[in-house]
Scaffold this motif. Structure first.
Motif, PDB file in Angstrom:
ATOM      1  N   SER A 217      10.917   1.288   6.889  1.00 26.17           N
ATOM      2  CA  SER A 217       9.713   1.296   6.069  1.00 26.17           C
ATOM      3  C   SER A 217       8.464   1.083   6.927  1.00 26.17           C
ATOM      4  O   SER A 217       7.462   1.792   6.759  1.00 26.17           O
ATOM      5  CB  SER A 217       9.821   0.217   4.992  1.00 26.17           C
ATOM      6  N   LEU A 218       8.521   0.129   7.840  1.00 27.02           N
ATOM      7  CA  LEU A 218       7.382  -0.112   8.732  1.00 27.02           C
ATOM      8  C   LEU A 218       7.103   1.104   9.616  1.00 27.02           C
ATOM      9  O   LEU A 218       5.944   1.449   9.869  1.00 27.02           O
ATOM     10  CB  LEU A 218       7.642  -1.346   9.610  1.00 27.02           C
ATOM     11  N   ALA A 219       8.153   1.761  10.083  1.00 32.13           N
ATOM     12  CA  ALA A 219       7.988   2.941  10.929  1.00 32.13           C
ATOM     13  C   ALA A 219       7.325   4.074  10.145  1.00 32.13           C
ATOM     14  O   ALA A 219       6.410   4.745  10.646  1.00 32.13           O
ATOM     15  CB  ALA A 219       9.336   3.387  11.493  1.00 32.13           C
ATOM     16  N   ALA A 220       7.763   4.294   8.916  1.00 27.60           N
ATOM     17  CA  ALA A 220       7.151   5.342   8.083  1.00 27.60           C
ATOM     18  C   ALA A 220       5.691   5.006   7.793  1.00 27.60           C
ATOM     19  O   ALA A 220       4.817   5.867   7.908  1.00 27.60           O
ATOM     20  CB  ALA A 220       7.933   5.520   6.789  1.00 27.60           C
ATOM     21  N   ASP A 221       5.421   3.746   7.426  1.00 25.96           N
ATOM     22  CA  ASP A 221       4.039   3.320   7.187  1.00 25.96           C
ATOM     23  C   ASP A 221       3.178   3.576   8.422  1.00 25.96           C
ATOM     24  O   ASP A 221       2.051   4.063   8.325  1.00 25.96           O
ATOM     25  CB  ASP A 221       3.967   1.826   6.845  1.00 25.96           C
ATOM     26  N   SER A 222       3.710   3.222   9.583  1.00 18.41           N
ATOM     27  CA  SER A 222       2.965   3.374  10.840  1.00 18.41           C
ATOM     28  C   SER A 222       2.727   4.836  11.178  1.00 18.41           C
ATOM     29  O   SER A 222       1.669   5.195  11.703  1.00 18.41           O
ATOM     30  CB  SER A 222       3.703   2.673  11.983  1.00 18.41           C
ATOM     31  N   ALA A 223       3.690   5.686  10.867  1.00 22.56           N
ATOM     32  CA  ALA A 223       3.508   7.118  11.099  1.00 22.56           C
ATOM     33  C   ALA A 223       2.394   7.666  10.203  1.00 22.56           C
ATOM     34  O   ALA A 223       1.529   8.420  10.663  1.00 22.56           O
ATOM     35  CB  ALA A 223       4.819   7.869  10.842  1.00 22.56           C
TER      36      ALA A 223
ATOM     37  N   ARG B  35       8.720  10.245   0.959  1.00 16.54           N
ATOM     38  CA  ARG B  35       7.551   9.586   0.380  1.00 16.54           C
ATOM     39  C   ARG B  35       6.406  10.554   0.107  1.00 16.54           C
ATOM     40  O   ARG B  35       5.744  10.452  -0.922  1.00 16.54           O
ATOM     41  CB  ARG B  35       7.115   8.428   1.274  1.00 16.54           C
ATOM     42  N   ILE B  36       6.178  11.504   0.993  1.00 14.68           N
ATOM     43  CA  ILE B  36       5.061  12.426   0.733  1.00 14.68           C
ATOM     44  C   ILE B  36       5.444  13.454  -0.328  1.00 14.68           C
ATOM     45  O   ILE B  36       4.607  13.845  -1.137  1.00 14.68           O
ATOM     46  CB  ILE B  36       4.511  13.067   2.019  1.00 14.68           C
ATOM     47  N   THR B  37       6.703  13.841  -0.378  1.00 17.76           N
ATOM     48  CA  THR B  37       7.094  14.835  -1.391  1.00 17.76           C
ATOM     49  C   THR B  37       7.259  14.224  -2.772  1.00 17.76           C
ATOM     50  O   THR B  37       7.421  14.956  -3.753  1.00 17.76           O
ATOM     51  CB  THR B  37       8.379  15.591  -0.987  1.00 17.76           C
TER      52      THR B  37
ATOM     53  N   ALA C 153       0.856  -1.193   0.000  1.00 15.28           N
ATOM     54  CA  ALA C 153       0.000   0.000   0.000  1.00 15.28           C
ATOM     55  C   ALA C 153       0.886   1.235   0.000  1.00 15.28           C
ATOM     56  O   ALA C 153       2.081   1.152   0.254  1.00 15.28           O
ATOM     57  CB  ALA C 153      -0.887  -0.008   1.234  1.00 15.28           C
ATOM     58  N   GLU C 154       0.296   2.345  -0.286  1.00 20.20           N
ATOM     59  CA  GLU C 154       1.008   3.616  -0.247  1.00 20.20           C
ATOM     60  C   GLU C 154       0.237   4.544   0.676  1.00 20.20           C
ATOM     61  O   GLU C 154      -0.542   5.388   0.212  1.00 20.20           O
ATOM     62  CB  GLU C 154       1.157   4.182  -1.649  1.00 20.20           C
ATOM     63  N   PRO C 155       0.454   4.390   1.995  1.00 16.27           N
ATOM     64  CA  PRO C 155      -0.324   5.170   2.959  1.00 16.27           C
ATOM     65  C   PRO C 155      -0.136   6.676   2.827  1.00 16.27           C
ATOM     66  O   PRO C 155      -1.020   7.442   3.197  1.00 16.27           O
ATOM     67  CB  PRO C 155       0.155   4.657   4.315  1.00 16.27           C
ATOM     68  N   GLU C 156       0.978   7.094   2.240  1.00 15.37           N
ATOM     69  CA  GLU C 156       1.193   8.527   2.059  1.00 15.37           C
ATOM     70  C   GLU C 156       0.151   9.124   1.121  1.00 15.37           C
ATOM     71  O   GLU C 156      -0.230  10.283   1.267  1.00 15.37           O
ATOM     72  CB  GLU C 156       2.615   8.820   1.572  1.00 15.37           C
ATOM     73  N   LYS C 157      -0.340   8.333   0.152  1.00 17.89           N
ATOM     74  CA  LYS C 157      -1.373   8.834  -0.759  1.00 17.89           C
ATOM     75  C   LYS C 157      -2.687   9.069  -0.027  1.00 17.89           C
ATOM     76  O   LYS C 157      -3.371  10.067  -0.276  1.00 17.89           O
ATOM     77  CB  LYS C 157      -1.581   7.866  -1.924  1.00 17.89           C
ATOM     78  N   GLU C 158      -3.030   8.161   0.881  1.00 18.05           N
ATOM     79  CA  GLU C 158      -4.243   8.349   1.691  1.00 18.05           C
ATOM     80  C   GLU C 158      -4.122   9.594   2.556  1.00 18.05           C
ATOM     81  O   GLU C 158      -5.059  10.387   2.663  1.00 18.05           O
ATOM     82  CB  GLU C 158      -4.475   7.142   2.603  1.00 18.05           C
ATOM     83  N   VAL C 159      -2.969   9.748   3.197  1.00 15.11           N
ATOM     84  CA  VAL C 159      -2.746  10.908   4.062  1.00 15.11           C
ATOM     85  C   VAL C 159      -2.779  12.188   3.244  1.00 15.11           C
ATOM     86  O   VAL C 159      -3.397  13.180   3.651  1.00 15.11           O
ATOM     87  CB  VAL C 159      -1.425  10.767   4.846  1.00 15.11           C
ATOM     88  N   PHE C 160      -2.152  12.178   2.087  1.00 18.55           N
ATOM     89  CA  PHE C 160      -2.169  13.340   1.204  1.00 18.55           C
ATOM     90  C   PHE C 160      -3.612  13.746   0.871  1.00 18.55           C
ATOM     91  O   PHE C 160      -3.976  14.918   0.981  1.00 18.55           O
ATOM     92  CB  PHE C 160      -1.393  13.026  -0.087  1.00 18.55           C
TER      93      PHE C 160
END
Length: 161
Positions: free
Chosen positions: A145-151, A36-38, A5-12
């Protein structure tokens, strides 16, 4: 192993919809959240910036984490994670400040926190929350990667309230 998944897209999308901004204070992720968000077009509308505070000196001098917290609890702790999130929110003026501090390995830290121990914090106008994750003894890349996903997931859960 590729991320599913790309959780940054959901957050964006949620940040855009809510007209809120995000900043990140990163230690063990080394800028991965910001990267990842940028990578997303239009990120500057929701992501105001980040601080890679890999050392305690940067945590204290840039993010305003009190030296007493660092001395008493160590960098990998709930009080420091919360102070980092609050600090990046204050420094950048973002609506939300997320922080990550932990042990990506290959060995435990000076306080014997095991590899895979990660604290995530989120500072908002409603207060600051913190979560402890124990990812286990995995590769540095996987823990980061897991830490970034979790954040991102922590931010997503807040925005979906």
């Amino acid at each position: 192993m590729a991320r599913k998944a790309e959780p940054e897209k959901e957050v964006f999308a949620l940040l855009t919809k809510s007209k809120l901004t995000l900043a990140a204070a990163e230690s063990c992720t080394g800028g991965l959240i910001a990267e990842r968000i940028t990578n997303l077009p239009g990120a500057s509308n929701v992501f105001v910036g980040g601080v890679v505070s890999y050392t305690n000196q940067v945590k204290a001098k840039v993010l305003g984490v009190e030296q007493a917290l660092l001395d008493e609890f160590g960098a990998v702790s709930e009080p420091v994670a919360k102070a980092m999130a609050e600090g990046v929110r204050a420094v950048t003026g973002a609506d939300l400040g997320v922080s990550v501090t932990g042990v990506a390995g290959p060995a435990s830290d000076e306080r014997n926190n095991p590899v895979g121990t990660v604290y995530l914090a989120l500072a908002t106008q409603d207060g600051t929350s913190c979560t402890l994750c124990r990812f286990g003894d995995q590769s540095r890349e996987r823990i980061r990667s897991l830490a970034a996903d979790s954040a991102f997931d922590m931010v997503r859960q807040y925005l979906e309230k």
